[in-house]
Design an enzyme around this catalytic site. Structure first.
Site, PDB file in Angstrom:
ATOM      1  N   ASP A  47      11.619  -1.206  12.455  1.00  0.00           N
ATOM      2  CA  ASP A  47      10.607  -0.358  11.971  1.00  0.00           C
ATOM      3  C   ASP A  47      10.770  -0.732  10.236  1.00  0.00           C
ATOM      4  O   ASP A  47      11.873  -1.085   9.893  1.00  0.00           O
ATOM      5  CB  ASP A  47      11.035   1.035  11.935  1.00  0.00           C
ATOM      6  CG  ASP A  47      10.561   1.293  13.526  1.00  0.00           C
ATOM      7  OD1 ASP A  47       9.688   0.671  14.211  1.00  0.00           O
ATOM      8  OD2 ASP A  47      10.963   2.560  13.874  1.00  0.00           O
ATOM      9  N   PRO A  48       9.562  -0.430   9.554  1.00  0.00           N
ATOM     10  CA  PRO A  48       9.585  -0.885   8.063  1.00  0.00           C
ATOM     11  C   PRO A  48      10.878  -0.281   7.469  1.00  0.00           C
ATOM     12  O   PRO A  48      11.374  -0.872   6.562  1.00  0.00           O
ATOM     13  CB  PRO A  48       8.270  -0.531   7.592  1.00  0.00           C
ATOM     14  CG  PRO A  48       7.272  -0.753   8.941  1.00  0.00           C
ATOM     15  CD  PRO A  48       8.184  -0.370  10.123  1.00  0.00           C
TER      16      PRO A  48
END
Length: 307
Positions: A47-48
């Site tokens: 995930d970012p």
């Protein structure tokens, strides 16, 4: 006629210690630019806002990505107790709160239910496809979906720190397809206190360790230099979980042409998946049958010993 992609025919793995912020795709693009590589991909999306190991495959190493994706991975993450969010992490909107704060003994007891072969429902904001559309796209439109549970193998899940009453830090070793955000959500529900992931770091992925990773800042600093090339790990690193057999000279030639080739093997069962090397380089992955490797993937690498 399709345009030929520019760049070097370079093969190997670069381990990145991903910072919070960029997407996994953005990291791959940065690595491909920095190495002037023609082809690149990654093994396992982060995930970012997650940090840690993002293993980037270059050239022929992209053919070994599935073996890293399937390998065990370790995550260290902090769960914020008392708050549930719609994304199951700190980026989402608050859905509910609780004043309950379980003690360490209750948390440790609950963790045992998340070890072994479990069923896990992915987050609403995830890349799972629902009727051909990514779940996060539908969730952004305000839709709530029934997402089917998926199997996950969790080798271990341990409480390693309790900074304060509101937070617990856990370490999880799991197989392919695990959502740490779902673990945090489900643990909070089981404990009756709700919860979400506050921060997440992938410590290692298969043979690749965060301690060996380069930061994006360092990659930019070394871009387009031999020093960055020196950090590349060989394609063979992506085959760490598979047994190795040795191809004969004639066998290697046949394998490179996509045909079964003779190999020298010991302790390999009939039909077992393995990889064949010749003069120190990977030639192919396939199934061992009666003294031959029947290839499923063939590598186009320079001959000679791997550095």
């Amino acid at each position: 006629m399709a345009r030929k992609r520019k760049g070097r025919d370079i093969s190997g793995w670069l381990v990145v210690d991903k910072p919070a912020g960029p997407t996994s795709t953005a990291v791959v693009n940065k690595v491909r630019w920095a190495l002037d590589a023609r082809k690149a991909g990654h093994a396992g999306t982060l995930d970012p806002e997650a940090t840690g190991v993002l293993a980037v495959a270059l050239g022929e190493a992209t053919k070994t990505v599935p073996y890293i994706t399937d390998a065990l991975k370790a995550y260290e993450f902090t769960v914020r107790l008392g708050i549930a969010t719609n994304t199951d992490d700190a980026e989402g909107e608050e859905l509910g709160t609780s004043d309950l704060r379980p003690d360490d003994a209750a948390i440790k007891a609950a963790l045992s239910d998340f070890v072994g072969d479990i069923e896990q429902v992915p987050p609403q904001f995830s890349a799972v496809k629902i009727d051909g559309q990514r779940a996060y796209q539908r969730a952004r439109d305000g839709e709530s979906m029934d997402i089917a549970a998926r199997p996950l193998f969790v080798e271990s899940l341990l409480l390693i720190d309790r900074p304060d009453a509101d937070h617990v830090t856990l370490e999880m070793v799991c197989g392919k397809g695990g959502y740490v955000r779902s673990i945090a959500r489900d643990l909070g529900q089981k404990l009756g206190c709700l919860g979400h992931v506050r921060d997440l770091r992938r410590v290692w992925s298969g043979p690749f360790d965060a301690a060996d990773g380069l930061t994006l800042a360092r990659i930019e600093e070394l871009a387009r230099t031999p020093e960055l090339d020196a950090h590349l790990q060989p394609l063979e690193a992506g085959l760490d979980d598979l047994p190795e057999v040795k191809a004969t000279a004639e066998g290697a030639t046949r394998l490179r042409n996509g045909n079964p080739g003779m190999v020298i093997a010991s302790d390999i069962d009939y039909g077992e998946e393995c990889w064949a090397s010749f003069e120190g380089r990977a030639v192919a992955v396939g199934r061992f049958k009666a003294g031959e490797l029947h290839p499923s993937r063939v590598f186009n690498l320079p001959q000679g010993s791997a550095d």
